[in-house]
Design an enzyme around this catalytic site. Structure first.
Site, PDB file in Angstrom:
ATOM      1  CB  SER A   1     -12.400 -16.678 -20.282  1.00 12.18           C
ATOM      2  OG  SER A   1     -11.972 -17.174 -19.027  1.00 12.18           O
TER       3      SER A   1
ATOM      4  CB  SER B   1      -1.139  -8.833  -9.347  1.00 11.74           C
ATOM      5  OG  SER B   1      -1.053  -8.093  -8.165  1.00 11.74           O
ATOM      6  CB  SER B   2      -5.050 -13.025 -11.609  1.00 11.14           C
ATOM      7  OG  SER B   2      -6.148 -12.458 -10.917  1.00 11.14           O
ATOM      8  CB  SER B   3      -6.512  -7.850 -12.565  1.00  8.63           C
ATOM      9  OG  SER B   3      -5.812  -7.150 -11.564  1.00  8.63           O
TER      10      SER B   3
ATOM     11  CG  ASP C   1      -0.314  -5.308  -8.412  1.00 11.67           C
ATOM     12  OD1 ASP C   1       0.599  -5.391  -7.565  1.00 11.67           O
ATOM     13  OD2 ASP C   1      -1.519  -5.259  -8.109  1.00 11.67           O
TER      14      ASP C   1
ATOM     15  CG  HIS D   1      -2.107  -0.920   1.046  1.00  9.24           C
ATOM     16  ND1 HIS D   1      -3.224  -0.613   0.312  1.00  9.24           N
ATOM     17  CD2 HIS D   1      -2.306  -2.188   1.516  1.00  9.24           C
ATOM     18  CE1 HIS D   1      -4.071  -1.638   0.331  1.00  9.24           C
ATOM     19  NE2 HIS D   1      -3.531  -2.604   1.047  1.00  9.24           N
ATOM     20  CB  THR D   2       4.378   1.968  -0.170  1.00  8.03           C
ATOM     21  OG1 THR D   2       4.835   0.813  -0.897  1.00  8.03           O
ATOM     22  CG2 THR D   2       4.419   1.664   1.311  1.00  8.03           C
ATOM     23  CG  ASP D   3       1.177   0.631  -5.243  1.00 11.30           C
ATOM     24  OD1 ASP D   3       0.477   0.945  -4.256  1.00 11.30           O
ATOM     25  OD2 ASP D   3       0.812  -0.197  -6.096  1.00 11.30           O
TER      26      ASP D   3
ATOM     27  N   GLY E   1      -7.767 -14.166  -6.015  1.00  7.39           N
ATOM     28  CA  GLY E   1      -7.968 -13.764  -4.633  1.00  7.39           C
ATOM     29  C   GLY E   1      -6.788 -14.038  -3.730  1.00  7.39           C
TER      30      GLY E   1
END
Length: 386
Positions: free
Chosen positions: A67, A124-126, A171, A34-36, A120
């Site tokens: 998919s 970082s799959s997205s 990511d 949570h620093t990016d 989940g």
């Protein structure tokens, strides 16, 4: 990953002709959470799990996607102003639009893809999906004119504009820039980065997935980011002669000075971010010295901050970290955006089997399902497979 799996589905669902196969990895982040989006430092590496896609231009102005994992087919016009409704397809739609905005003459294409990044799990799959299609489009339609940073920023813009997650750049950066056997310390403000060899002799790096799923869209993730922006606004008001762009610009003394002017919650969020900036730099020094005990100590400190100050952990993840500590694991913490997913653990070889067995047994007894275990191999970033 299995090229035959993606090729067989591509042939089945399209015209029997083959295309090019591309792969982009998921990532781990050793420390710097949570620093990016706060302009700080992160320390990611690409892993050997990700998204693989076969892509072939179809001579049309239509993108046709299949998919493999979802057994779902979606198509949309390249210049469709709205795009598809299916969330998974919007990641690819967004990349198409962002690459077009960069001047790439994107034409229609057929694509089939699958992933082995656990959903989940905070890997970082997205971002892997975005990076895979950005790399493919660049290769097929732009003759590799688009820079790696353009691909990273196209992925981030896709999250912001088409999915609704105000993510940072870590990511996508890790997915595109990763190198085998190396972690990267990225300065999210200047975008300068440095590769660090990561070969912890006598240790293993392993993820333990709680299998608690989280959805970041419209979630507390955006609330945490707002807290940080609230503190930056208070700093700029209190110190009119200094410009604060992000929390990266704040010192501990300045944060303490504005403490009476911000909420207790916002203060806790900012306190974590400043501490995490210091921890990333400490880990950099420790890695250069081969001091993995200090690396592990800082990982535990990060988890404590994520759990108590940033409040993005959950009961299951706290329990896994407690088990790690009881088993003498060198370092353990929640990894990823939070509210589920994995812990990342730095474990001495001789303690590994006992730790995994104990974590599996105790977690299963308490929550009714076994955690999943993923030993991590640091691997290459986005690339053309064949």
């Amino acid at each position: 990953m299995d090229t035959e799996k993606v090729r067989s589905r591509f042939i089945k669902h399209f015209d029997g002709k083959t295309g090019n196969i591309y792969m982009s990895p998921g990532r781990i982040n050793l420390i710097g959470e949570h620093t990016d989006y706060n302009g700080g430092f992160v320390f990611p590496g690409a892993v050997d799990k990700g998204i693989m896609a076969e892509v072939r231009p179809n001579g049309l102005q239509t993108v046709i996607l299949y998919s493999i994992d979802l057994k779902d087919k979606v198509e949309f016009k390249v210049d469709d102003p709205k795009g598809p409704k299916a969330t998974w397809a919007r990641y690819i739609y967004g990349i198409v639009q962002e690459m077009r905005a960069l001047g790439v003459d994107v034409k229609g294409f057929n694509a089939a893809f699958y992933g082995d990044v656990p959903l989940g799990a905070g890997m970082s799959s997205s971002a892997a999906l975005e990076s895979c299609f950005a790399f493919a489009i660049n290769d097929l339609f732009a003759d590799n004119r688009i820079s790696k940073w353009d691909m990273v920023l196209a992925g981030q813009a896709t999250e912001h504009k088409y999915v609704g997650v105000n993510c940072g750049i870590m990511d996508q950066f890790a997915s595109v820039f990763g190198q085998k056997g190396k972690l990267m310390r990225l300065d999210c403000r200047s975008r300068e980065f440095q590769y660090f060899p990561f070969d912890p002799q006598g240790y293993k790096l392993v993820l333990v997935n709680s299998k608690v799923k989280h959805e970041l869209v419209g979630s507390p993730y955006n609330d945490r980011r707002q807290s940080c922006e609230n503190v930056v606004a208070a700093l700029n008001k209190h110190f009119p002669n200094k410009k604060f762009e992000t929390l990266r610009d704040a010192t501990w003394l300045e944060l303490e000075e504005v403490k009476p002017e911000i909420s207790e919650e916002d203060y806790k969020r900012a306190h974590f971010v400043l501490g995490e900036k210091d921890r990333v730099l400490a880990v950099s020094d420790a890695l250069e010295a081969g001091d993995y005990e200090t690396v592990g100590k800082k990982m535990y400190e990060t988890h404590e901050g994520l759990s108590k100050e940033y409040e993005v952990s959950c009961e299951e993840l706290d329990y896994l970290v407690d088990i790690a500590r009881e088993n003498g694991v060198t370092g353990s913490r929640i990894m990823g955006g939070g509210f589920g997913g994995c812990t990342i653990n730095l474990v001495k070889d001789e303690l590994y089997d006992k730790f995994i067995a104990d974590a599996t047994k105790k977690f299963t007894a308490k929550y009714g399902h076994a955690p999943e275990v993923y030993p991590v191999v640091i691997s290459d970033g986005s690339h053309k497979v064949c």
